[in-house]
Enzyme design. Structure first.
Site, PDB file in Angstrom:
ATOM      1  N   SER A 228      21.921  42.013  53.162  1.00  0.00           N
ATOM      2  CA  SER A 228      21.203  41.642  54.535  1.00  0.00           C
ATOM      3  C   SER A 228      21.321  40.446  54.648  1.00  0.00           C
ATOM      4  CB  SER A 228      19.895  42.182  54.489  1.00  0.00           C
ATOM      5  OG  SER A 228      19.042  41.887  55.656  1.00  0.00           O
TER       6      SER A 228
ATOM      7  N   TYR B  49      11.015  42.484  50.262  1.00  0.00           N
ATOM      8  CA  TYR B  49      12.393  42.957  50.588  1.00  0.00           C
ATOM      9  C   TYR B  49      13.622  41.863  50.739  1.00  0.00           C
ATOM     10  CZ  TYR B  49      16.111  44.830  53.870  1.00  0.00           C
ATOM     11  OH  TYR B  49      17.404  45.156  54.326  1.00  0.00           O
TER      12      TYR B  49
HETATM   13  N1  LIG Z   1      18.977  48.595  59.562  1.00  0.00           N
HETATM   14  C1  LIG Z   1      18.726  47.181  59.174  1.00  0.00           C
HETATM   15  O1  LIG Z   1      18.173  46.519  60.222  1.00  0.00           O
HETATM   16  C2  LIG Z   1      19.254  46.629  58.094  1.00  0.00           C
HETATM   17  C3  LIG Z   1      19.583  45.337  58.140  1.00  0.00           C
HETATM   18  C4  LIG Z   1      20.274  44.848  56.833  1.00  0.00           C
HETATM   19  C5  LIG Z   1      20.138  45.607  55.896  1.00  0.00           C
HETATM   20  N2  LIG Z   1      20.048  46.888  55.906  1.00  0.00           N
HETATM   21  C6  LIG Z   1      20.350  47.862  54.597  1.00  0.00           C
HETATM   22  O2  LIG Z   1      21.192  48.924  54.883  1.00  0.00           O
HETATM   23  C7  LIG Z   1      21.111  49.559  54.083  1.00  0.00           C
HETATM   24  C8  LIG Z   1      20.794  51.329  54.819  1.00  0.00           C
HETATM   25  O3  LIG Z   1      19.675  51.317  55.578  1.00  0.00           O
HETATM   26  P1  LIG Z   1      19.540  51.713  57.126  1.00  0.00           P
HETATM   27  O4  LIG Z   1      19.418  50.682  58.013  1.00  0.00           O
HETATM   28  O5  LIG Z   1      20.992  52.797  57.424  1.00  0.00           O
HETATM   29  O6  LIG Z   1      18.288  52.631  57.137  1.00  0.00           O
HETATM   30  P2  LIG Z   1      17.820  54.096  57.204  1.00  0.00           P
HETATM   31  O7  LIG Z   1      18.583  54.522  58.349  1.00  0.00           O
HETATM   32  O8  LIG Z   1      16.457  54.173  57.018  1.00  0.00           O
HETATM   33  O9  LIG Z   1      18.615  54.749  55.889  1.00  0.00           O
HETATM   34  C9  LIG Z   1      18.428  54.662  54.446  1.00  0.00           C
HETATM   35  C10 LIG Z   1      18.942  55.571  53.670  1.00  0.00           C
HETATM   36  O10 LIG Z   1      18.621  55.291  52.394  1.00  0.00           O
HETATM   37  C11 LIG Z   1      18.190  56.562  51.831  1.00  0.00           C
HETATM   38  N3  LIG Z   1      16.924  56.195  50.820  1.00  0.00           N
HETATM   39  C12 LIG Z   1      15.886  55.550  51.305  1.00  0.00           C
HETATM   40  N4  LIG Z   1      14.938  55.656  50.112  1.00  0.00           N
HETATM   41  C13 LIG Z   1      15.587  56.433  49.280  1.00  0.00           C
HETATM   42  C14 LIG Z   1      15.359  57.070  48.247  1.00  0.00           C
HETATM   43  N5  LIG Z   1      14.075  56.998  47.361  1.00  0.00           N
HETATM   44  N6  LIG Z   1      16.212  57.941  47.250  1.00  0.00           N
HETATM   45  C15 LIG Z   1      17.426  58.145  47.852  1.00  0.00           C
HETATM   46  N7  LIG Z   1      17.704  57.594  48.940  1.00  0.00           N
HETATM   47  C16 LIG Z   1      16.792  56.826  49.733  1.00  0.00           C
HETATM   48  C17 LIG Z   1      17.547  57.411  53.175  1.00  0.00           C
HETATM   49  O11 LIG Z   1      17.690  58.671  52.609  1.00  0.00           O
HETATM   50  P3  LIG Z   1      16.421  59.783  52.490  1.00  0.00           P
HETATM   51  O12 LIG Z   1      15.537  59.287  53.232  1.00  0.00           O
HETATM   52  O13 LIG Z   1      17.277  61.128  53.124  1.00  0.00           O
HETATM   53  O14 LIG Z   1      16.398  59.849  51.080  1.00  0.00           O
HETATM   54  C18 LIG Z   1      18.665  56.965  53.896  1.00  0.00           C
HETATM   55  O15 LIG Z   1      19.764  57.800  53.755  1.00  0.00           O
HETATM   56  C19 LIG Z   1      19.539  49.175  53.234  1.00  0.00           C
HETATM   57  O16 LIG Z   1      20.040  49.042  51.889  1.00  0.00           O
HETATM   58  C20 LIG Z   1      18.944  48.360  53.918  1.00  0.00           C
HETATM   59  O17 LIG Z   1      18.458  47.557  53.192  1.00  0.00           O
HETATM   60  C21 LIG Z   1      19.592  47.382  57.095  1.00  0.00           C
END
Ligand SMILES: NC(=O)c1ccc[n+]([C@@H]2O[C@H](COP(=O)([O-])OP(=O)(O)OC[C@H]3O[C@@H](n4cnc5c(N)ncnc54)[C@H](OP(=O)(O)O)[C@@H]3O)[C@@H](O)[C@H]2O)c1
Length: 278
Positions: free
Chosen positions: A157, A170
């Protein structure tokens, strides 16, 4: 090369390097993980998709296989459970699937005063965002080294580059992801293995809702599709890290010239709950 942009033919598509190979995508039920899966499938990669919401995974796997003629498997795993990485490995071994691309994407945030956030939730976050990344990498990397080829994407991130009050833990987990990926990339480059940390800024996914983070940080959010493409292309090009979005790149670059304490104070003003603002 119309209007200075690269024209996209199948032979110039860097994501096609995974055509016919197997990729494991964690957190594929939503957001960036789902977008990674869609782009890899569209380029002909076979997929193992994992997350907790297995109905979503199955629907995605079936839809991608029908649309793109590749193979897709869904495996439900709760990554807060210590046994989950070994269970995912047992699944791929049982199916005799050789993972050539590992996309460590699953992760979540927790917004607020650290002393008010449930401790178990914080520890689960460290488990999913850090320990699982390390364990899945440790599981699949030896075979990649032996084969003298393989690719690992680690979703970090822009929060990884400085302290971020109100998502302090985080941001620290994402600093782990970034530093681990960049170090590992140099360790294994000579073995033909590529490692890249993808650093998105605010991205339109379910992240904000899960983290219970206020809207204001997400006003100029990028799409998950764009972020996923940036990550896969950087990995294919052999970059050890990439920041998605020009604005995010400038922000991270600019912060290098300010003391970290000052950056943290400014971040506290932007991130702080409304009630703390005078
Ligand atoms: N969105 C942002 O602004 C942003 C910015 C920088 C970095 N990121 C990073 O991008 C990555 C993806 O996040 P996203 O933005 O796509 O968020 P998201 O839409 O909330 O997706 C998160 C994914 O992680 C899975 N997950 C969460 N907890 C889990 C658990 N205990 N066991 C298995 N799977 C789990 C969720 O699946 P289930 O709930 O079905 O388990 C979902 O598929 C993360 O590492 C996040 O830190 C996001």
């Amino acid at each position: 090369m119309a209007n200075g942009r690269k024209s996209r033919t199948s032979s110039s598509n860097p994501i096609a390097r995974w055509k016919g190979k197997w990729a494991l995508v964690t957190g594929a039920s939503a957001g960036i993980g789902r977008a990674l899966a869609e782009q890899l499938a569209a380029s002909g990669a076979n997929l193992v998709l994992t997350a907790r919401r297995v109905d979503r995974l199955r629907e995605l796997a079936d839809g991608l296989a029908a649309r793109h003629g590749m193979q897709a498997e869904a495996f439900a795993a709760d990554l807060t459970r210590p046994e989950a990485p070994a269970a995912i490995h047992a699944f791929t071994e049982g199916k005799r699937i050789d993972i050539e691309l590992l996309a460590n994407n699953a992760g979540f945030g927790a917004f607020g005063y650290t002393h008010e956030i449930d401790e178990a939730r914080l520890l689960d976050m460290v488990q999913v965002n850090c320990a699982v990344v390390l364990r899945l990498t440790r599981i699949y990397l030896p075979r990649m080294v032996e084969r003298r080829s393989g690719d690992i994407l680690i979703v970090a991130s822009t929060a990884a580059f400085q302290p971020v009050p109100f998502i302090s833990a985080y941001a620290a987990t994402k600093a782990f992801d970034l530093i681990f990926a960049e170090g590992l990339a140099e360790e294994v480059r000579g073995y033909g293995v590529r490692v890249c940390a993808l650093c998105p800024g605010s991205t339109n996914t379910e992240f904000q809702q899960v983290a219970q983070q206020p809207d204001r940080a997400f006003r100029s959010a990028e799409t998950a599709d764009k972020v996923a493409r940036v990550g896969l292309e950087a990995l294919a090009e052999g970059k050890s890290s990439v920041i998605s979005g020009g604005r995010n790149r400038w922000m991270v670059f600019g912060e290098r010239f300010a003391p970290r304490g000052f950056v943290a104070k400014m971040a506290a003003k932007v991130m702080g709950p409304e009630s703390t603002k005078s």
